[in-house]
Design a protein around this motif. Structure first.
Motif, short mmCIF file in Angstrom:
data_model
loop_
_atom_site.label_atom_id
_atom_site.label_comp_id
_atom_site.label_asym_id
_atom_site.label_seq_id
_atom_site.Cartn_x
_atom_site.Cartn_y
_atom_site.Cartn_z
N TRP A 23 52.90 55.95 11.48
CA TRP A 23 52.15 55.21 12.50
C TRP A 23 50.65 55.43 12.38
CZ3 TRP A 23 49.25 57.38 16.62
CH2 TRP A 23 48.79 56.46 17.56
N SER A 24 50.23 56.67 12.12
CA SER A 24 48.79 56.97 12.08
C SER A 24 48.11 56.37 10.86
CB SER A 24 48.57 58.49 12.10
OG SER A 24 49.13 59.10 10.96
N GLY A 25 48.86 56.10 9.79
CA GLY A 25 48.30 55.46 8.62
C GLY A 25 47.28 56.34 7.91
N ALA A 26 46.16 55.75 7.52
CA ALA A 26 45.16 56.47 6.73
C ALA A 26 44.15 57.23 7.57
CB ALA A 26 44.42 55.48 5.82
N ASP A 27 44.28 57.18 8.90
CA ASP A 27 43.30 57.81 9.77
C ASP A 27 43.42 59.33 9.77
OD1 ASP A 27 42.45 55.31 10.48
OD2 ASP A 27 43.53 55.25 12.38
N PRO A 28 42.31 60.05 9.96
CA PRO A 28 42.38 61.51 10.13
C PRO A 28 43.10 61.84 11.44
CG PRO A 28 40.17 60.73 10.63
CD PRO A 28 40.92 59.55 10.08
N ILE A 29 43.69 63.03 11.48
CA ILE A 29 44.48 63.45 12.65
C ILE A 29 44.02 64.83 13.10
CG2 ILE A 29 46.81 63.87 13.53
CD1 ILE A 29 47.85 62.24 11.14
N GLY A 30 43.95 65.05 14.39
CA GLY A 30 43.63 66.35 14.93
C GLY A 30 44.66 66.79 15.95
N LEU A 31 44.80 68.10 16.12
CA LEU A 31 45.73 68.66 17.11
C LEU A 31 45.27 70.06 17.49
CD1 LEU A 31 47.69 71.02 15.63
CD2 LEU A 31 48.60 68.98 14.52
N TRP A 32 45.84 70.55 18.58
CA TRP A 32 45.65 71.94 19.01
C TRP A 32 47.00 72.63 18.99
CZ3 TRP A 32 41.04 74.34 20.08
CH2 TRP A 32 39.91 73.52 20.21
N VAL A 33 47.01 73.89 18.58
CA VAL A 33 48.26 74.65 18.49
C VAL A 33 48.00 76.08 18.95
CG1 VAL A 33 47.84 75.22 16.07
CG2 VAL A 33 50.18 75.29 16.96
N THR A 34 48.99 76.69 19.56
CA THR A 34 48.83 78.04 20.07
C THR A 34 48.82 79.06 18.93
OG1 THR A 34 49.89 77.41 22.13
CG2 THR A 34 49.83 79.75 21.63
N GLU A 35 47.88 79.98 18.97
CA GLU A 35 47.65 80.90 17.85
C GLU A 35 48.87 81.74 17.52
OE1 GLU A 35 44.19 83.29 18.25
OE2 GLU A 35 42.82 81.59 18.43
N TYR A 36 49.67 82.12 18.51
CA TYR A 36 50.80 83.00 18.22
C TYR A 36 52.09 82.24 17.88
CZ TYR A 36 51.60 82.46 23.33
OH TYR A 36 51.78 81.97 24.61
N ASN A 37 51.99 80.94 17.73
CA ASN A 37 53.15 80.14 17.36
C ASN A 37 53.19 80.00 15.84
OD1 ASN A 37 55.22 78.35 17.09
ND2 ASN A 37 54.39 76.80 18.45
#
Length: 215
Positions: free
Chosen positions: A164-178
């Motif tokens: 779905w996102s195609g060629a676009d850059p993607i960002g996310l946040w994730v918990t450090e201890y996961n």
């Protein structure tokens, strides 16, 4: 489960934890105990507004499964204080509103769920959602119940999201201890950016990004 939170949620840092559902996390019978039948084929599909009735309680359940961490000073009570409304009528209404956006403008908003086979009630086991921002696609939330891990379902959800996102850059946040979620995102091309935050003064999150096709 894989964790990636919405704007007001912490990143998906406890995405692949062990353990059963905390007492009272879900309506009676919504997510019964027990392993899925060997060889069963789960379904990945677009979320529908009717799914909100179970996605709200599921969202709270995966938070309770994912985030408690003694070192970070986070327990089930803190999670319920911060996110308890997710399983309430108000939380279900927010899900219904969000899913409505994905139906009205699927190029801008995205949500897929993975559900168990019909013989197991076709109950939701996890989900991935996202939206297109001005500079990048935002991934989150993304979660998968512990009972459904190790079956390739996280990879199937991610494949749908990347298509779905195609060629676009993607960002996310994730918990450090996961650690499970961090490894999962690395395998799919995400790398830490060096940005960090303490969500609501306690949950330690870091940002990861995946470059676009031209990146």
């Amino acid at each position: 489960m894989i964790d990636t939170p919405p704007p007001d949620a912490p990143p998906i840092g406890g995405a692949f934890p062990d353990g059963a559902f905390p007492d009272g996390a879900l309506p009676d019978g919504a997510f019964p105990d027990g392993a899925l039948p060997d060889g069963a084929r789960e379904t990945v599909r677009a979320a529908r507004r009717a799914d909100a009735e179970l996605l709200g309680p599921l969202h709270l359940a995966v938070w309770l499964e994912t985030y408690p961490n003694a070192e970070a000073g986070i327990d089930a009570a803190w999670v319920r204080e911060q996110r308890g409304e997710d399983g309430s009528a108000a939380g279900i209404d927010r899900w219904r509103e969000f899913i409505g956006r994905t139906e009205a403008d699927p190029a801008q908003w995205f949500c897929r769920i993975v559900s168990s086979p019909a013989g197991d009630g076709a109950r939701p086991l996890g989900f991935v959602c996202g939206r297109r921002g001005a500079a990048e696609v935002v991934l989150g939330p993304m979660y998968l119940l512990a009972e459904a891990q190790g079956r390739g379902l996280g990879g199937r959800l991610m494949a749908e999201f990347l298509a779905w996102s195609g060629a676009d850059p993607i960002g996310l946040w994730v918990t450090e201890y996961n650690a499970g979620a961090l490894g999962f995102y690395r395998r799919h091309g995400f790398r830490p950016t060096g940005e960090r935050e303490l969500w609501r003064g306690r949950l330690p999150n870091l940002r990861m990004a995946r470059p676009g096709a031209a990146g």
